[in-house]
Design an enzyme around this catalytic site. Structure first.
Site, short mmCIF file in Angstrom:
data_model
loop_
_atom_site.label_atom_id
_atom_site.label_comp_id
_atom_site.label_asym_id
_atom_site.label_seq_id
_atom_site.Cartn_x
_atom_site.Cartn_y
_atom_site.Cartn_z
N LYS A 77 37.03 3.04 -12.78
CA LYS A 77 37.02 3.78 -11.51
C LYS A 77 38.10 3.16 -10.62
CE LYS A 77 33.33 4.88 -8.10
NZ LYS A 77 31.90 4.66 -7.82
N SER A 152 29.55 8.91 -6.92
CA SER A 152 30.97 8.88 -6.70
C SER A 152 31.79 8.57 -7.95
CB SER A 152 31.30 7.83 -5.63
OG SER A 152 30.89 6.55 -6.07
N SER A 176 25.68 6.10 -7.82
CA SER A 176 26.99 6.60 -8.25
C SER A 176 27.37 6.40 -9.71
CB SER A 176 28.09 6.00 -7.38
OG SER A 176 28.18 6.73 -6.20
N1 GLN Z 1 25.90 9.17 -3.01
C1 GLN Z 1 25.60 7.91 -2.41
C2 GLN Z 1 26.39 7.72 -1.16
O1 GLN Z 1 27.21 8.54 -0.87
C3 GLN Z 1 25.82 6.79 -3.39
C4 GLN Z 1 27.22 6.39 -3.50
C5 GLN Z 1 27.42 5.25 -4.46
O2 GLN Z 1 26.51 4.86 -5.18
N2 GLN Z 1 28.61 4.70 -4.41
O3 GLN Z 1 26.21 6.76 -0.45
#
Ligand code: GLN
Length: 475
Positions: A77, A152, A176
């Site tokens: 990532k 994400s 994520s």
């Molecule tokens: N969707 C969650 C957020 O926007 C988790 C994001 C993540 O785990 N990086 O905070």
């Protein structure tokens, strides 16, 4: 979708000369190119990857010692610092940033012969559940190009589903790794908090951030976790890895106590996801598991609690991007203060700004007690409820997400709708427990569904054993 052979088998072939590391890297690069329409990738590391692969092949020819991941290509990532490419976190503010050091996990994987071939797209700074918050472009779901891959780590999950590499790395602060894995039909693991060093990975919410693998099968994730995990002097929160490592064997489900989370089977969860979860539970019972329903009453508040603690930590972590040290800098400003304001104003996207504002608000002196302190109290309550539940059962299970992959644009206008995608994943981050998303069939529209399993802290090995056993039931 397009699966690579198991990592163990690939490494064996590289070591005995059946296939070269260069072949594997070329295969990976050509998959990335032929699937470019999915926009999973931000940058490739073609030159450095081919150079490393050549070195590994030469070393093997000379009878040298190579590691347990010799020649295995992978995708990180784009919030992991990796030599040989920019690290952008998919944010304009970091465009052009070349890291001066590398993440601990990348060093550990490279020491074992793994080769980073590309950096994957994400919601900028990992804020989001769809990759629509990427400042660059939106990744498309491998099963339906009109839908999101989740987020994400959407680029990483889509990349594995599309066969771009045998594994990818993601980060999981509130879901994520698990949510995009569920949306893309691959396996994803968020380990126990602290098991994998965060050094060299762009911080989001430091008390929640975890790093983990996304793979086509559980066994591959075990190998990757084994290499990545353990103490690191560069991250003071790290814990020692399991003495036995993570290469687990199948277990008998007889006598295994599994708790089904009651709060995850209620309102707001698609009926197809509920049905898939129930079918899996029936399978587990048939295989001899002792299954019962478990209630964790504070789960009702987990999402609200997360969306206070996470932005609070985000607002602090993003303060370092002020245009003086990293990436984008507005040079037209006449004073230092204006330079901060212009750089941050132009460099950050809407979601980062929203989180900075919310985070600063909940930490401000007039509101700290009402929001941040209360959220921390709920977090403690949740930890206690999880501990109590794990006194009674070995694992907790439920769905990963309330819906399958949604349409691009369907939720991006309403942040609350987007936040709801995390309703069943944030608790594992708030409590620090390990959790996985295991593929669990498809909806009528042929979209993947995930099955979530959680275990007590530090029981990552047991969690992987159970996941592998369940995976073997459906093969
Ligand atoms: N969707 C969650 C957020 O926007 C988790 C994001 C993540 O785990 N990086 O905070």
């Amino acid at each position: 979708m397009d699966q690579w052979e198991p990592i163990k088998q690939l490494v064996k072939s590289v070591k005995n000369g059946k296939v070269s590391a260069v072949n594997l890297v070329e295969r990976s690069l050509s998959k990335i190119e032929s699937n470019s329409e999915y926009k999973a990738i931000i940058s490739t590391l073609k030159q450095s990857a081919l150079k490393r692969a050549t070195e590994i092949d030469e070393s093997i020819k000379k009878g040298g010692k190579v590691g347990v991941l010799a020649g295995i290509p992978f995708i990180a990532k784009d919030n992991f610092l990796v030599f040989g490419a920019e690290t952008t976190a998919a944010s304009n503010i970091l465009k052009g940033f070349i890291p001066p050091y590398q993440a601990t996990v990348i060093n550990r994987l490279e020491e074992q012969g793994a080769i980073c071939v590309a950096k994957a797209n994400l919601d900028a700074f990992a804020h989001g559940a769809s990759t629509e918050n990427s400042d660059f472009f939106i990744t498309k779901n491998p099963y339906d190009k009109t839908r999101v891959p989740g987020g994400s780590s959407g680029g990483s999950a889509a990349a594995v589903a599309l066969g771009m590499a045998p594994f990818a790395l993601g980060t999981d602060t509130g879901g994520s790794i698990r949510q995009p894995s569920a949306f893309c039909g691959v396996f994803g693991m968020k380990p126990t908090y602290g098991l994998v060093s965060r050094s060299g990975v762009i911080a989001m919410g430091s008390s929640l951030d975890c790093i983990g693998p996304i793979t086509s099968r559980v066994e591959d994730a075990e190998i990757i976790l084994d290499v990545m995990s353990g103490l690191d002097e560069l991250d003071a929160t790290t814990i020692a890895k399991d003495n036995l490592g993570y290469g687990s064997s199948l277990i008998s489900l007889k006598g295994t106590k599994i708790g089904v989370i009651k709060e995850y089977l209620g309102e707001g969860v698609d009926s197809e996801i509920l049905d898939a979860t129930q079918s899996k539970i029936i399978e587990l019972k048939k295989a001899g598991a002792e299954v019962k329903e478990v209630s964790l009453p504070s789960l009702e508040y987990a999402l609200a609690c997360y969306y206070i603690i996470c932005p609070a930590e985000v607002s602090s972590n993003l303060s370092r991007y002020d245009g003086q040290r990293y990436g984008y800098s507005d040079r037209s400003a006449e004073s230092l203060f204006d330079s901060y304001v212009n750089t941050r104003g132009k460099g950050f996207g809407t979601e980062a700004k929203r989180r900075i504002i919310i985070g600063t608000f909940v930490l401000s002196s007039g509101y700290y007690d009402a929001y941040y302190k209360k959220a921390m109290t709920v977090r403690t309550k949740l930890i206690n409820e999880f501990n109590d539940a794990f006194n009674d059962v070995d694992f907790l299970v439920g769905p990963v997400t309330p819906t399958t992959a949604f349409k691009i644009g369907e939720r991006s206008q309403n942040p609350l709708d987007m936040y709801l995608a995390d309703v069943m994943t944030v608790a594992a981050n708030l409590t620090g427990v390990p959790a996985v998303s295991l593929p669990n069939g498809f909806s009528k529209e042929k979209l993947p569904i995930g099955f979530q399993i959680m275990a007590p802290q530090r029981k990552d090995r047991d969690l992987l054993s159970l996941a592998k056993t369940i995976e073997s039931l459906s093969l």
